[in-house]
Design an enzyme around this catalytic site. Structure first.
Site, PDB file in Angstrom:
ATOM      1  N   TRP A  10       0.823  -1.227   0.000  1.00 21.60           N
ATOM      2  CA  TRP A  10       0.000   0.000   0.000  1.00 21.60           C
ATOM      3  C   TRP A  10       0.849   1.266   0.000  1.00 21.60           C
ATOM      4  O   TRP A  10       0.310   2.361  -0.117  1.00 21.60           O
ATOM      5  CB  TRP A  10      -0.928   0.004   1.215  1.00 21.60           C
ATOM      6  CG  TRP A  10      -2.016  -1.036   1.178  1.00 21.60           C
ATOM      7  CD1 TRP A  10      -2.156  -2.072   0.280  1.00 21.60           C
ATOM      8  CD2 TRP A  10      -3.119  -1.141   2.083  1.00 21.60           C
ATOM      9  NE1 TRP A  10      -3.272  -2.810   0.580  1.00 21.60           N
ATOM     10  CE2 TRP A  10      -3.888  -2.262   1.686  1.00 21.60           C
ATOM     11  CE3 TRP A  10      -3.525  -0.405   3.196  1.00 21.60           C
ATOM     12  CZ2 TRP A  10      -5.049  -2.653   2.365  1.00 21.60           C
ATOM     13  CZ3 TRP A  10      -4.678  -0.794   3.867  1.00 21.60           C
ATOM     14  CH2 TRP A  10      -5.426  -1.906   3.446  1.00 21.60           C
ATOM     15  N   HIS A  94      12.780  -2.435  -1.090  1.00 22.62           N
ATOM     16  CA  HIS A  94      11.974  -1.856  -2.176  1.00 22.62           C
ATOM     17  C   HIS A  94      12.756  -0.738  -2.856  1.00 22.62           C
ATOM     18  O   HIS A  94      13.458   0.030  -2.189  1.00 22.62           O
ATOM     19  CB  HIS A  94      10.645  -1.334  -1.619  1.00 22.62           C
ATOM     20  CG  HIS A  94       9.665  -1.042  -2.713  1.00 22.62           C
ATOM     21  ND1 HIS A  94       9.734   0.115  -3.458  1.00 22.62           N
ATOM     22  CD2 HIS A  94       8.656  -1.771  -3.217  1.00 22.62           C
ATOM     23  CE1 HIS A  94       8.774   0.078  -4.376  1.00 22.62           C
ATOM     24  NE2 HIS A  94       8.103  -1.045  -4.256  1.00 22.62           N
ATOM     25  N   GLU A 166      11.398  -6.358  -9.190  1.00 22.80           N
ATOM     26  CA  GLU A 166      10.602  -5.182  -9.546  1.00 22.80           C
ATOM     27  C   GLU A 166      11.459  -4.228 -10.380  1.00 22.80           C
ATOM     28  O   GLU A 166      12.202  -3.407  -9.808  1.00 22.80           O
ATOM     29  CB  GLU A 166      10.123  -4.461  -8.284  1.00 22.80           C
ATOM     30  CG  GLU A 166       9.206  -5.286  -7.417  1.00 22.80           C
ATOM     31  CD  GLU A 166       8.316  -4.398  -6.551  1.00 22.80           C
ATOM     32  OE1 GLU A 166       7.096  -4.482  -6.721  1.00 22.80           O
ATOM     33  OE2 GLU A 166       8.835  -3.606  -5.752  1.00 22.80           O
ATOM     34  N   GLY A 172       4.734   1.873 -11.011  1.00 20.74           N
ATOM     35  CA  GLY A 172       3.875   3.054 -10.989  1.00 20.74           C
ATOM     36  C   GLY A 172       3.846   3.808 -12.309  1.00 20.74           C
ATOM     37  O   GLY A 172       3.343   4.920 -12.382  1.00 20.74           O
ATOM     38  N   GLY A 233       1.300  -2.674  -6.380  1.00 19.55           N
ATOM     39  CA  GLY A 233       1.207  -1.340  -5.803  1.00 19.55           C
ATOM     40  C   GLY A 233      -0.178  -0.752  -6.024  1.00 19.55           C
ATOM     41  O   GLY A 233      -1.131  -1.060  -5.311  1.00 19.55           O
ATOM     42  N   GLY A 234      -0.294   0.089  -7.044  1.00 21.08           N
ATOM     43  CA  GLY A 234      -1.533   0.828  -7.296  1.00 21.08           C
ATOM     44  C   GLY A 234      -2.790  -0.020  -7.286  1.00 21.08           C
ATOM     45  O   GLY A 234      -3.798   0.340  -6.651  1.00 21.08           O
TER      46      GLY A 234
HETATM   47  P1  13P Z   1       2.773  -0.575  -9.061  1.00 19.54           P
HETATM   48  O1  13P Z   1       1.981  -1.861  -9.091  1.00 19.54           O
HETATM   49  O2  13P Z   1       1.971   0.603  -8.649  1.00 19.54           O
HETATM   50  O3  13P Z   1       3.567  -0.384 -10.307  1.00 19.54           O
HETATM   51  O4  13P Z   1       3.857  -0.761  -7.860  1.00 19.54           O
HETATM   52  C1  13P Z   1       4.620  -1.890  -7.816  1.00 19.54           C
HETATM   53  C2  13P Z   1       5.356  -1.906  -6.534  1.00 19.54           C
HETATM   54  O5  13P Z   1       6.229  -1.073  -6.310  1.00 19.54           O
HETATM   55  C3  13P Z   1       4.997  -2.920  -5.534  1.00 19.54           C
HETATM   56  O6  13P Z   1       5.915  -2.942  -4.486  1.00 19.54           O
END
Ligand code: 13P
Length: 249
Positions: A10, A94, A166, A172, A233-234
């Site tokens: 989140w 992260h 990632e 994002g 994430g989003g």
């Molecule tokens: P998004 O799914 O918003 O691209 O973020 C990925 C993320 O950083 C999960 O830790």
């Protein structure tokens, strides 16, 4: 053992009321896949989230922790504090922590050690920047990040680690790695583990992909043989979208 995991990060979103609302919406969703479901609310809401999901098939996890057991580290949270409220899993490394809070391979190695010493499970994140990929250096960068933070560990420690690839350029941005790019990197990660720890550690490692995973692309990404789940994430901020991803397995 390798598992399917879908974890919602989140990030710095949702106060107490929004956390309550999102959790109650998540509880209304139906899980039809075998994926383990995790959510990582911000520190101030961890206890509340933990309490309100006790009866549910949702694990509440932390987004970060400090490497010291305790002491004069104003503003920081220790593994012991997380454990004292029932949190058993922590995200470490992260790219936003690396980029904005100067986390390095060295400090992350210490955090991993502290988490494991406190019998916590670690979701260890890494991934290359766009410039690395453009230069064709993505494998070298990922290999270095994994080796520097994890290769001092005994093979047995890897039972308590989940890896999360990632690529920074996909976080994002709405631009996701193609399923083939994700698969290629996950296979490379397994090969890197195999070279040091052997086939069992490599084959048993759960490797998540993160970076703009959405309901409309999750199925294709998760269909790849070396992709064991997602760090979201989003899309994790919307209960229906999140469960559409959970159920993409
Ligand atoms: P998004 O799914 O918003 O691209 O973020 C990925 C993320 O950083 C999960 O830790």
């Amino acid at each position: 053992m390798r598992k399917h995991i879908v974890a919602g990060n989140w990030k710095m979103n949702n106060g107490l009321i929004q956390t309550e609302t999102l959790i109650s919406e998540l509880k209304q969703q139906t899980k039809t896949s075998d994926a383990e479901v995790m959510i990582a609310p911000t520190f101030t809401n961890l206890w509340h989230a933990f309490e309100s999901t006790r009866q549910d098939d949702i694990e509440v996890i932390a987004q970060n922790m400090h490497f010291a057991e305790n002491g004069a580290y104003t503003g920081e949270i220790s593994a012991g504090m997380l454990k004292s409220i029932g949190i058993k899993t922590v995200i470490l490394g992260h790219s936003e922590r690396r980029a904005y809070f100067n986390e390095t391979d060295d400090s992350l190695a210490k955090k991993v050690d502290t988490a494991l010493a406190n019998t916590m499970r670690v979701i260890f994140c890494f991934g290359e920047e766009l410039s690395d990929r453009k230069a064709g250096n993505e494998e070298a960068v990922v290999e270095r990040q994994i080796k520097n933070a994890l290769f001092h560990l005994e093979a047995s420690a890897f039972k308590h680690i989940v890896l999360a690839y990632e690529p920074v350029w996909a976080i994002g941005t709405g631009e996701t790695a193609s399923p083939e790019q994700a698969q290629d990197m996950h296979a490379f990660i397994r090969k890197t583990l195999n070279s040091k720890y052997g086939e069992t550690v490599a084959d048993d490692m759960t490797i998540l992909y993160g970076g703009s995973v959405k309901p409309n692309n999750a199925k294709e990404i998760f269909s790849k043989p070396d992709v064991d789940g997602g760090l979201i994430g989003g899309a994790a901020l919307n209960a229906e979208d999140f469960y559409a991803i959970v159920n993409a397995f």
